[in-house]
Write a protein that holds these residues in place. Structure first.
Motif, PDB file in Angstrom:
ATOM      1  N   VAL A  14       0.844  -1.202   0.000  1.00 16.99           N
ATOM      2  CA  VAL A  14       0.000   0.000   0.000  1.00 16.99           C
ATOM      3  C   VAL A  14       0.879   1.252   0.000  1.00 16.99           C
ATOM      4  O   VAL A  14       0.609   2.211  -0.739  1.00 16.99           O
ATOM      5  CB  VAL A  14      -0.951  -0.013   1.211  1.00 16.99           C
ATOM      6  N   ARG A  15       1.918   1.252   0.798  1.00 15.25           N
ATOM      7  CA  ARG A  15       2.833   2.403   0.819  1.00 15.25           C
ATOM      8  C   ARG A  15       3.466   2.614  -0.563  1.00 15.25           C
ATOM      9  O   ARG A  15       3.599   3.749  -1.027  1.00 15.25           O
ATOM     10  CB  ARG A  15       3.925   2.205   1.870  1.00 15.25           C
ATOM     11  N   TYR A  16       3.840   1.524  -1.203  1.00 13.92           N
ATOM     12  CA  TYR A  16       4.448   1.595  -2.542  1.00 13.92           C
ATOM     13  C   TYR A  16       3.467   2.226  -3.527  1.00 13.92           C
ATOM     14  O   TYR A  16       3.822   3.117  -4.304  1.00 13.92           O
ATOM     15  CB  TYR A  16       4.832   0.180  -2.978  1.00 13.92           C
ATOM     16  N   MET A  17       2.220   1.777  -3.505  1.00 17.89           N
ATOM     17  CA  MET A  17       1.218   2.287  -4.433  1.00 17.89           C
ATOM     18  C   MET A  17       0.864   3.744  -4.120  1.00 17.89           C
ATOM     19  O   MET A  17       0.586   4.535  -5.019  1.00 17.89           O
ATOM     20  CB  MET A  17      -0.023   1.417  -4.400  1.00 17.89           C
ATOM     21  N   GLN A  18       0.860   4.101  -2.852  1.00 14.22           N
ATOM     22  CA  GLN A  18       0.598   5.495  -2.484  1.00 14.22           C
ATOM     23  C   GLN A  18       1.705   6.413  -3.009  1.00 14.22           C
ATOM     24  O   GLN A  18       1.422   7.516  -3.495  1.00 14.22           O
ATOM     25  CB  GLN A  18       0.474   5.624  -0.966  1.00 14.22           C
ATOM     26  N   LYS A  19       2.937   5.951  -2.914  1.00 15.42           N
ATOM     27  CA  LYS A  19       4.044   6.742  -3.464  1.00 15.42           C
ATOM     28  C   LYS A  19       3.928   6.862  -4.977  1.00 15.42           C
ATOM     29  O   LYS A  19       4.167   7.922  -5.551  1.00 15.42           O
ATOM     30  CB  LYS A  19       5.387   6.116  -3.086  1.00 15.42           C
ATOM     31  N   LEU A  20       3.568   5.750  -5.633  1.00 10.12           N
ATOM     32  CA  LEU A  20       3.379   5.781  -7.076  1.00 10.12           C
ATOM     33  C   LEU A  20       2.248   6.737  -7.446  1.00 10.12           C
ATOM     34  O   LEU A  20       2.360   7.518  -8.404  1.00 10.12           O
ATOM     35  CB  LEU A  20       3.078   4.371  -7.595  1.00 10.12           C
ATOM     36  N   GLU A  21       1.166   6.713  -6.682  1.00 10.23           N
ATOM     37  CA  GLU A  21       0.050   7.618  -6.923  1.00 10.23           C
ATOM     38  C   GLU A  21       0.503   9.077  -6.829  1.00 10.23           C
ATOM     39  O   GLU A  21       0.120   9.923  -7.645  1.00 10.23           O
ATOM     40  CB  GLU A  21      -1.067   7.343  -5.917  1.00 10.23           C
ATOM     41  N   GLY A  22       1.340   9.375  -5.833  1.00  9.67           N
ATOM     42  CA  GLY A  22       1.843  10.730  -5.680  1.00  9.67           C
ATOM     43  C   GLY A  22       2.711  11.165  -6.846  1.00  9.67           C
ATOM     44  O   GLY A  22       2.608  12.311  -7.317  1.00  9.67           O
ATOM     45  N   ARG A  23       3.543  10.251  -7.339  1.00  6.47           N
ATOM     46  CA  ARG A  23       4.402  10.588  -8.475  1.00  6.47           C
ATOM     47  C   ARG A  23       3.580  10.819  -9.740  1.00  6.47           C
ATOM     48  O   ARG A  23       3.875  11.728 -10.532  1.00  6.47           O
ATOM     49  CB  ARG A  23       5.426   9.473  -8.712  1.00  6.47           C
ATOM     50  N   ILE A  24       2.552   9.996  -9.937  1.00  7.32           N
ATOM     51  CA  ILE A  24       1.695  10.156 -11.115  1.00  7.32           C
ATOM     52  C   ILE A  24       0.961  11.497 -11.049  1.00  7.32           C
ATOM     53  O   ILE A  24       0.864  12.223 -12.054  1.00  7.32           O
ATOM     54  CB  ILE A  24       0.698   8.989 -11.222  1.00  7.32           C
ATOM     55  N   ALA A  25       0.440  11.827  -9.875  1.00  7.54           N
ATOM     56  CA  ALA A  25      -0.286  13.095  -9.717  1.00  7.54           C
ATOM     57  C   ALA A  25       0.640  14.283  -9.981  1.00  7.54           C
ATOM     58  O   ALA A  25       0.247  15.258 -10.651  1.00  7.54           O
ATOM     59  CB  ALA A  25      -0.876  13.185  -8.316  1.00  7.54           C
ATOM     60  N   GLN A  73      -1.857  12.363 -25.334  1.00  5.64           N
ATOM     61  CA  GLN A  73      -1.815  10.910 -25.136  1.00  5.64           C
ATOM     62  C   GLN A  73      -1.167  10.565 -23.802  1.00  5.64           C
ATOM     63  O   GLN A  73      -1.641   9.678 -23.085  1.00  5.64           O
ATOM     64  CB  GLN A  73      -1.053  10.235 -26.284  1.00  5.64           C
ATOM     65  N   GLU A  74      -0.100  11.245 -23.477  1.00  2.00           N
ATOM     66  CA  GLU A  74       0.547  11.006 -22.186  1.00  2.00           C
ATOM     67  C   GLU A  74      -0.408  11.337 -21.043  1.00  2.00           C
ATOM     68  O   GLU A  74      -0.457  10.619 -20.037  1.00  2.00           O
ATOM     69  CB  GLU A  74       1.824  11.843 -22.071  1.00  2.00           C
ATOM     70  N   ARG A  75      -1.172  12.411 -21.211  1.00  2.00           N
ATOM     71  CA  ARG A  75      -2.143  12.778 -20.180  1.00  2.00           C
ATOM     72  C   ARG A  75      -3.193  11.678 -20.004  1.00  2.00           C
ATOM     73  O   ARG A  75      -3.556  11.324 -18.883  1.00  2.00           O
ATOM     74  CB  ARG A  75      -2.817  14.101 -20.540  1.00  2.00           C
ATOM     75  N   ARG A  76      -3.669  11.126 -21.123  1.00  2.00           N
ATOM     76  CA  ARG A  76      -4.668  10.047 -21.041  1.00  2.00           C
ATOM     77  C   ARG A  76      -4.076   8.813 -20.363  1.00  2.00           C
ATOM     78  O   ARG A  76      -4.742   8.170 -19.543  1.00  2.00           O
ATOM     79  CB  ARG A  76      -5.180   9.700 -22.443  1.00  2.00           C
ATOM     80  N   ASP A  77      -2.849   8.480 -20.725  1.00  2.00           N
ATOM     81  CA  ASP A  77      -2.195   7.307 -20.117  1.00  2.00           C
ATOM     82  C   ASP A  77      -2.038   7.487 -18.612  1.00  2.00           C
ATOM     83  O   ASP A  77      -2.323   6.565 -17.827  1.00  2.00           O
ATOM     84  CB  ASP A  77      -0.828   7.074 -20.755  1.00  2.00           C
ATOM     85  N   LEU A  78      -1.558   8.635 -18.211  1.00  2.00           N
ATOM     86  CA  LEU A  78      -1.342   8.898 -16.787  1.00  2.00           C
ATOM     87  C   LEU A  78      -2.661   8.956 -16.020  1.00  2.00           C
ATOM     88  O   LEU A  78      -2.753   8.489 -14.881  1.00  2.00           O
ATOM     89  CB  LEU A  78      -0.571  10.202 -16.604  1.00  2.00           C
ATOM     90  N   THR A  79      -3.688   9.501 -16.653  1.00  2.00           N
ATOM     91  CA  THR A  79      -5.003   9.551 -16.015  1.00  2.00           C
ATOM     92  C   THR A  79      -5.551   8.148 -15.792  1.00  2.00           C
ATOM     93  O   THR A  79      -6.141   7.851 -14.743  1.00  2.00           O
ATOM     94  CB  THR A  79      -5.986  10.375 -16.871  1.00  2.00           C
ATOM     95  N   ALA A  92       0.248  16.972 -13.046  1.00  2.00           N
ATOM     96  CA  ALA A  92       0.119  18.399 -12.768  1.00  2.00           C
ATOM     97  C   ALA A  92       1.152  19.220 -13.534  1.00  2.00           C
ATOM     98  O   ALA A  92       0.917  20.395 -13.845  1.00  2.00           O
ATOM     99  CB  ALA A  92       0.267  18.649 -11.266  1.00  2.00           C
ATOM    100  N   GLY A  93       2.285  18.601 -13.851  1.00  2.00           N
ATOM    101  CA  GLY A  93       3.348  19.325 -14.540  1.00  2.00           C
ATOM    102  C   GLY A  93       3.297  19.253 -16.052  1.00  2.00           C
ATOM    103  O   GLY A  93       4.124  19.880 -16.729  1.00  2.00           O
TER     104      GLY A  93
END
Length: 226
Positions: A182-193, A207-213, A197-198
């Motif tokens: 869960v900690r790993y996925m939470q960190k991944l979620e933070g990096r994706i967000a 396309q990158e936005r759709r993939d990341l979303t 945002a950037g």
């Protein structure tokens, strides 16, 4: 004999009892010496690309009195290892891309008799893509915590079934719903967000936005399901 840390203990736990093991990028040979000394493996090859780490490995092996059971070798990847002298192969502490390159350079590992235990330090998604596209199956994937760091550990076999992974599957892998997972996925979620945002609001990034979303949505569902 020095005890293994959490990360290497997770690798050791996935080596089969009675298997002859090769530890690639062995550094001080802590893993193969521990496996042999504790009766898990009858013999081991401890290989590293550098003379310095190999010298350190030889000192560890000599200190344990295991020169007849643990062979220390110098060479690139799996080049110093003969296909008929090992059953299990551990590659830990390298980037996912480097591990993929090591496996690609040794096509003899594409054989169901071998078990691969892989512990990428970075870019696990690149390794997952390589494994899927080259007929390997990740039968088990785990996350372990050592200090503040989280590490993925993969147990892999060759099936010959080649698959394509989606961007989401490559990033998320087969992480279990453990505390560390869960900690790993939470960190991944933070990096994706943060990445989302950037992203500039221009068409070439759509396309990158759709993939990341899609990844962000899958992560949210995974975290909610736990």
């Amino acid at each position: 004999m020095k005890e293994l840390g959490v990360r290497l203990s997770a690798v050791a736990a996935r080596i089969r009892h009675g298997a002859r093991v090769a530890d690639i990028g062995t550094d001080h040979a802590l893993l193969p010496v521990w496996l042999v000394q504790n009766g898990r493996c009858p013999s081991a090859v401890a290989s590293d690309i550098g003379e310095g780490p190999a010298d350190a490995a030889r000192r560890t092996v000599a200190g344990a009195g295991l020169e007849s059971a643990v062979s220390v070798r110098v060479g690139d990847g799996l080049a110093p290892v003969q296909p008929d002298e090992v059953d299990d192969i551990a590659i830990a502490g390298m980037g996912g891309e480097t591990i993929a390159e090591i496996l690609a350079a040794a096509p003899w590992v594409m054989d169901a008799r071998y078990r691969l235990v892989l512990q990428p330090m970075s870019k696990p998604e690149r390794l997952r893509v390589f494994l899927a596209e080259n007929g390997f199956l990740i039968g088990e994937e785990d996350v372990v915590a050592e200090g503040e760091r989280l590490y993925t550990v993969m147990m892999v076999t060759f099936t010959g079934v080649r698959r394509s992974l989606s961007y989401t599957a490559a990033l998320m892998g087969c992480i279990p719903h453990t505390n560390a997972g869960v900690r790993y996925m939470q960190k991944l979620e933070g990096r994706i967000a943060e990445h989302l945002a950037g992203l500039p609001l221009r068409e070439e990034y759509e396309q990158e936005r759709r993939d990341l979303t899609a990844v962000a949505q899958a992560l949210a569902e995974w975290l909610k399901s736990g």
